[in-house]
Scaffold this active site. Structure first.
Site, mmCIF file in Angstrom:
data_model
loop_
_atom_site.group_PDB
_atom_site.id
_atom_site.type_symbol
_atom_site.label_atom_id
_atom_site.label_comp_id
_atom_site.label_asym_id
_atom_site.label_seq_id
_atom_site.Cartn_x
_atom_site.Cartn_y
_atom_site.Cartn_z
ATOM 1 N N ASP A 183 36.142 -23.984 3.234
ATOM 2 C CA ASP A 183 36.888 -25.097 2.658
ATOM 3 C C ASP A 183 35.896 -26.064 2.018
ATOM 4 O O ASP A 183 35.011 -26.574 2.694
ATOM 5 C CB ASP A 183 37.645 -25.773 3.814
ATOM 6 C CG ASP A 183 38.656 -26.797 3.341
ATOM 7 O OD1 ASP A 183 39.525 -27.154 4.144
ATOM 8 O OD2 ASP A 183 38.559 -27.239 2.193
ATOM 9 N N ASP B 7 40.160 -24.421 -3.745
ATOM 10 C CA ASP B 7 38.967 -24.807 -2.984
ATOM 11 C C ASP B 7 38.927 -24.259 -1.552
ATOM 12 O O ASP B 7 38.197 -24.776 -0.723
ATOM 13 C CB ASP B 7 38.856 -26.329 -2.945
ATOM 14 C CG ASP B 7 40.010 -26.974 -2.198
ATOM 15 O OD1 ASP B 7 41.050 -26.317 -2.039
ATOM 16 O OD2 ASP B 7 39.886 -28.137 -1.781
ATOM 17 N N GLU B 8 39.721 -23.231 -1.285
ATOM 18 C CA GLU B 8 39.742 -22.672 0.063
ATOM 19 C C GLU B 8 39.901 -21.160 0.000
ATOM 20 O O GLU B 8 40.653 -20.657 -0.826
ATOM 21 C CB GLU B 8 40.998 -23.142 0.824
ATOM 22 C CG GLU B 8 40.932 -24.497 1.410
ATOM 23 C CD GLU B 8 42.249 -24.825 2.075
ATOM 24 O OE1 GLU B 8 42.777 -23.998 2.837
ATOM 25 O OE2 GLU B 8 42.766 -25.919 1.802
#
Length: 383
Positions: free
Chosen positions: A9, A110-111
């Site tokens: 993350d 973003d993960e």
DNA sequence: TCTGGGGTCCTAGGACCC
DNA sequence: TCTGGGGTCCTAGGACCC
């Protein structure tokens, strides 16, 4: 067999990514001061997309109105977003993660999850994860948290522990110590509404949720959701790391006005613009839609929505707009102010355009031509 | 203080069919 | 004439995620 899953993350993704770009341009590191990424700060309705850790310490949160944050801290540094740059950062980040395991599921920009089963052991997982995290920082200039667990849920919960630039484990054997003391709201899929409902029944911690009878929970939140929550609260999750990119099931766009509109002309212009965007997107992806939906949000935030099925799937802006206009008259009397409008399409297929053409509206060729020109002008803007 | 934008999934009720 | 039960599809609404 027991699995080893990493959840990676990016810390305050949009803010970190903007900081990296600004550093390259010789500007100060906005991660070190109270700062946020947001839309136009002069628009009263702009909200915060990402906040730095110093900003978060002042109580400034993602999704908070910018105007509110400015009252909290007038010297707040506000920067705008750069979508193309974010996509570039995301690609670099995913690339590094893939090199650790190709069994990767991108969860958002973003993960991601990677399945590390067979690629590391429980004993050296932290060492491997630390290497990954350091590699991202050194090569790309931003930090990530890595959560390690025996399933996706535990890995994701673990990556949410202390930030930034940290590696945490949450093995099944650690659930009781590390996860059960947390409030129910910290459990994935427990949002504000569910928290309130659970608190009303004295269910405060994840431990409470884990020990409650599922039947009782079902009456509170519905059967499927209750089963999922109960499993998750006990640290169980057998969902696989899905490497296949699933196709979109719906496409939508919405616009919030700078002030609430009452004039039907304003509303219609907005719907026209939004319809153009939605239709353009499905054409670009080669989709046609069989269901068109629309909604209006009023001043008091209440929403009215309408949806309709088409006889033939379409990607024609005029067809979509036509349905939307008709539905608007069914949910809006034309007098109450409107804050936001949105249009969505679903039941997407890749069906070809030719069938039923005998019965087609003769204007359809004109509409299609209009769309072609719109798409060309959009393509021109991009390059 | 006054709340964006883009998605996914679930539930419940009604229509319709067998 | 009135009754049932199951399945599927549609629509409205509401929850969650980032």
């Amino acid at each position: 067999m027991s699995r080893i899953i990493f959840h990676i993350d990016v810390n305050s993704a949009f803010l970190s990514w903007t900081a990296v770009k600004m550093l390259r341009e010789g500007q100060p590191d906005i991660r070190l001061v109270p700062s946020v990424v947001s839309g136009d700060p002069n628009d009263r309705r702009s909200i915060i997309t990402a906040a730095s850790i110093p900003a978060k310490k002042l109580g400034i949160k993602t999704a908070q109105p910018v105007s509110m944050a400015l009252r909290t801290y007038p010297q707040l540094v506000i920067v705008g977003g750069d979508w193309e740059w974010y996509k570039q950062c995301s690609r670099g980040f995913i690339e590094i993660c893939t090199s650790y395991s190709p069994v990767l599921q991108q969860f958002s920009i973003d993960e991601c999850f990677i399945d590390m089963t067979g690629r590391c052991t429980e004993e050296n997982a932290v060492t491997v994860a630390t290497r990954l995290k350091d590699q991202v920082r050194e090569m790309l200039g931003f930090t990530v948290n890595v959560g390690i667990g025996s399933n996706k849920l535990l890995a994701k919960m673990a990556s949410d522990f202390e930030k930034p630039d940290k590696v945490h484990t949450l093995w099944e054997s650690e659930v009781e110590e590390k996860m059960w003391p947390l409030g129910v709201r910290d459990l994935l899929w427990v949002g504000k509404k569910t928290e309130q409902r659970l608190l009303a029944y004295g269910i405060k911690t994840i431990r409470d949720l884990a020990s409650i009878d599922v039947g009782q929970l079902s009456r509170l939140v519905g059967r499927k959701y209750a089963q999922q929550l109960h499993e998750n609260a006990n640290g169980r999750d057998d969902s696989p790391v899905e490497t296949e990119r699933t196709e979109a099931k719906s496409v939508s766009a919405e616009r919030t006005f700078s002030r609430d509109y009452t004039d039907p002309k304003d509303i219609d212009r907005a719907l026209f613009n939004v319809a153009c965007i939605v239709a353009h997107r499905i054409r670009r992806q080669g989709f046609r839609a069989s269901t068109v939906s629309m909604f209006i949000k009023r001043t008091d935030f209440t929403v009215a929505q309408k949806q309709t099925s088409l006889d033939q799937p379409t990607d024609v802006t005029a067809v979509i707009l036509n349905e939307v206009r008709r539905m608007l008259t069914e949910i809006w009397d034309g007098s109450s102010p409107i804050r936001q409008v949105g249009i969505g399409v679903s039941k997407l297929t890749h069906e070809s355009a030719f069938q039923m053409s005998l019965f087609e509206d003769p204007k359809m060729e004109y509409y299609r031509d209009w769309d072609r020109q719109y798409d060309e002008s959009k393509a021109g803007q991009k390059s």
